[in-house]
Design an enzyme around this catalytic site. Structure first.
Site, PDB file in Angstrom:
ATOM      1  N   HIS A   1      -6.629   6.315  -4.548  1.00 38.85           N
ATOM      2  CA  HIS A   1      -5.336   5.844  -5.036  1.00 38.85           C
ATOM      3  C   HIS A   1      -5.417   5.187  -6.124  1.00 38.85           C
ATOM      4  CE1 HIS A   1      -3.852   7.020  -1.161  1.00 38.85           C
ATOM      5  NE2 HIS A   1      -3.294   5.819  -0.550  1.00 38.85           N
TER       6      HIS A   1
ATOM      7  N   CYS B   1      -3.432   0.769   2.626  1.00 42.29           N
ATOM      8  CA  CYS B   1      -4.469   1.348   1.508  1.00 42.29           C
ATOM      9  C   CYS B   1      -3.881   1.051   0.342  1.00 42.29           C
ATOM     10  CB  CYS B   1      -4.554   2.767   1.811  1.00 42.29           C
ATOM     11  SG  CYS B   1      -3.147   3.842   1.907  1.00 42.29           S
TER      12      CYS B   1
END
Lengths: 344, 344, 344, 344
Positions: free
Chosen positions: C240, C148
């Protein structure tokens, strides 16, 4: 010469709190850490996920963990931080072999012959120890302390009993540490509250009746009040906050309630006892868990916002440190009381 | 052809929520953003600290802000998200000049001749509009919606009235957005709860009596129940959670309560109305604000954990989106009801 | 007629996200949920701790979970959300039996003959499929997507390659959902950050070299840049955030960098593809995970704060939704690309 | 006999921290709280929104606040917690009237003739005091400490200078208390990070060059390194965490770096000095702000995760208490150093 104490369930959150509070204790010294089978023989610091402070106290870091076998344990007192399902067998085993067990587990709390004690509330209930030993034929005995949420509540209810307390509704906002470690997932509680804690409401509704009950020499006659609880988890590390709605048999005044709170006396001479059992704050927005949880080294209950609600009703906020006053500190204070009363 | 609507207090949290909810509304179109003097003539997007979503809706981004002068405003309806202290004068000025004012402010809520309305609860209270206009000699009129915490509570109390509701104790866990922006400092609420919200408990204890009261054609006869509230701020972005303890005049059952909740009907044909006014969830740990606050696009109240508490008492958890159902959506739904009732 | 898709690891966080993103997908339909042995035969909704939204999509609620046995599964594509340690055997088993495996697991990412693909970055690497099938003698094949954190980073690095990118230092602030469920304990992350995510930095430092490498028809020649990562967990639910320091072989300008970001094109015709692969925001304080993570339905990367740092250096902030663009959405987009390229 | 100290800006977050740290200080005693005009004559406890601990220290609770007029102040040292925009005039006024001003404000930090000092890093820069007094004709003088983020960083860079440090990239994760009170709104930072702190990066990129520079008796020759910073706000109460990427002129080893950190010595005999200036932790997931911020009573910097990154590069995590070591404690330590050096 200090009493030797062993800790059952030393790696969990409450077990860690026992270790932290017993570091440098004037009467007690940790002599054994007792663990489940898979951890026996291992070093404490290798096994624990230490979370309650920066570092593990040096006196236990290198301790080898011992089995749940009374014959292998050298201690005067056993503090139990076991989960309730395993507590039943193991605590009984230790008590039957002559140990004094001061337990934070719920397994024995509501047994007829087991004292459920808060020193400032019902020290005389220790009289049940004789009943227990006689009935069970044990060399030792078990003394329990209440659930964390119950303790904070009952410390505030005790002084209200004489004023005519009849009914209590209580909504709690409970800290994350009450669920142990790892406990509540961060994904479950971030930007959220969870309005449910398994088994909690039942404990908070029954334990106060025993704690506030009358010991007639043989058994506890439960207090004639009703308690209803709604328990909720909030994103707070330590400190349970409780919104209490109290109904009385007659007229009450705010000042009278505040005076009653302030009048609850500590037991003299116990090292862990706070100077003020209940601290009443006057600010409109206190108590708050982050600011007030360490009052009296975490052993005081802090109360605020006492408001009248009709002639015979009062509401207020109570807050206490759930793993100190509500768990490890509760067991330690009970053990100190037993030492003072020469029961150990 | 849509109705033109103006927004009073367009830069605050609730003002933003009005703009967000009115984007693409089938009946209403934002025609004016009204601001305090220092902002008049400035462009909306330059002045607002937009916080309720990623971007400001395009239809208002470049709007010039207008003064609080009824003569300068071209609109059929004025939604008010003003603070209560300034709302009193300004809302009255707009109503006297012929505007329909749908207000979220508390200034006029408890006035004898001002409807305080939740469409699913007391739509007939709009009958007070005639009383108001006659008494005050206004060309327009003011209709108000309750406080956010009150709305969530009263939507659940309405169906309980017929079952014999007598007394309510309610402890709230209220979201940060209820305090506006900037509102609660992060340093005050991180790892904390604040057991106090200024003025809130008084509103929650009085507004339900009017909302659940009976309109006799001239005035509202208040409901004969008592409500006691303890209000607390928790670290949740949106969604007020309420722990309700309800006492009845006779025996009640959990199923009966659940059925009553499910039976509360939406007002047909209002665009903002949710399909289910109250959603009852069966899981032991719901409702939760982060998971359930957008139920019915934020217009449903979600209820769970209905538990009996003795013969005549029940407790449950209610949760609703405080800035949608509890504020902007409440005013918009009232305006939609007034359109349907041909009052606009 | 839709393609039938099965999900490996359907109860975990990423598995749930697959189910959520595939609800109503125009090309794909969930035909099987594959689980570990202890769950086989059980109903999905009984087993899953659903956390990604309010309710489980209705199409899978009542599905019976199937074993990890290719012969029992009827599907065209298998999406894998398995932990890497079990992924190796099971994904190979499915690929060898003729399935197309689109995997989010790390097990095969860095294998010489396995495509590691982001459609907008290196679609031609799908050419490795032929190499893989030939070499391994499989009827099916495996295509992987990156970690990710890597995905968010590499999408922004791709357009910088042609400008002379040489060295990257990146510090991440990663969301809780990246650790799965239950994942990070609330007690560990409240009022805290954790400057460590096991295995993460190694992935982020190696995967980009393959992704940005050149496929010569037989194998990938790694890109000649260096990437250093420092990965940290923060109390954010999704999204993120990455602080990137980039060094170039020559002089660069902020506008040039911004233009390069905006020029990265989506692959035409893929249902999950965002309109803008990279969204560049001009505000000084964006991107922010809570405000920007749903940009492009969670498939856009949002960039901001592009600043010069000497002649040949630039720094900027990149943010992307870690379980959408960074996990489930990445595998789905890869599958869509393979459908478009007639590889399925 | 203690030195009398006055505090400029006593009601803000850093002002509160000064008061907290000076309670019971062996050398210093608070003699005056200096406030802006609207607060003059008012009692401290009535004006302050006390946030740094449970209760206001008793020695200042009832103090009357005094004006910013040197003639009205009786003190040997003036600690300044003023915002920079007002600091320039007022600090100069006090210095010109003969006071020793130890300032946490940024106004004078980068002035040629004003010492910017961390006692363990560049105590000899106090030699600038003579230059300053001569040049400005002041009876007193101003000594400053760096920005909170700079201090944590520079304490770790100092021991790396001799090993050949050339370039630093640093990404910070900064605590909420750094923004003062009320500071960051909870609605802005819950479930979020904000990748921007106004003015911060510029300070962190320039102040280290002066701090690590060489004082030739007349002026500071700036260190020949480059520092690039990316600064971010995270939901942490206290403690700035910094991910540092360091590049050297030659080969370096992890052990060498760790030894260098450990070798930085405290200044002997200063009451506020920590035993260990830098604490190096070996665990893979430390330092963490909640666990480590009180190391050395908040005056130690805690370092961990030292990793090699190619021959000549190293990365590590540094963490320090931003309002203690990074603000109030920094000024107090500077004042203690001046007492030791007989400059006061």
């Amino acid at each position: 010469m200090k009493y030797k104490v062993a800790i059952l369930g030393a790696t969990g959150m409450v077990g860690q709190k026992f270790i932290q509070m017993l570091e440098g204790h004037p009467w007690f010294q940790v002599s054994a850490l007792i663990a489940s089978e898979r951890r026996v023989g291992k070093i404490y610091s290798d096994e624990v996920d230490w979370i309650v402070s920066k570092d593990i106290p040096k006196n236990v870091t290198e301790m080898e963990m011992l089995p749940m076998d009374p014959k292998r344990i050298d201690a005067d007192i056993v503090f139990s931080a076991l989960p309730s399902d395993v507590a039943r067998d193991i605590e009984a085993r230790f008590a039957s072999e002559g140990f004094v067990v001061a337990s934070n587990a719920s397994a024995f709390r509501m047994e007829d012959d087991v004292p459920l004690v808060i020193p400032e509330v019902n020290p005389d209930h220790l009289g049940l120890i004789d009943v227990q030993r006689k009935k069970r034929g044990w060399d030792g005995f078990i003394v329990t302390n209440p659930n964390c949420t119950t303790i904070v509540l009952v410390i505030t209810l005790k002084p209200l009993l004489d004023i005519g307390l009849k009914e209590v509704n209580m909504a709690s906002m409970q800290a994350l540490s009450g669920a142990g470690y790892p406990g509540v997932p961060s994904l479950a509680i971030t930007d959220n509250i969870i309005p449910f804690i398994r088994g909690e409401e039942d404990k908070v509704e029954t334990e106060p009746l025993k704690l506030l009950g009358y010991f007639d020499g043989k058994r506890i006659r439960f207090a004639d009040i009703s308690v209803s609880a709604s328990c909720h988890r909030v994103p707070v590390i330590d400190g349970h906050t409780e919104a209490v709605f109290a109904k009385f048999s007659g007229k009450v005044e705010v000042d009278e309630i505040a005076d009653a709170f302030r009048s609850l006396k500590p037991v003299d001479g116990l090292p862990t006892s706070p100077e003020n059992v209940i601290v009443v704050r006057d600010e409109p927005d206190r108590p708050q868990p982050r600011l007030d949880r360490n009052e009296g080294n975490g052993m005081s209950v802090v109360v605020g916002r006492i408001r009248k609600d009709g002639e015979d009703r009062v509401k207020y906020i109570a807050m206490g440190h759930n793993t100190v006053r509500g768990a490890a500190g509760a067991s330690i204070l009970n053990a100190e009381l037993m030492v003072k009363e020469k029961l150990i």
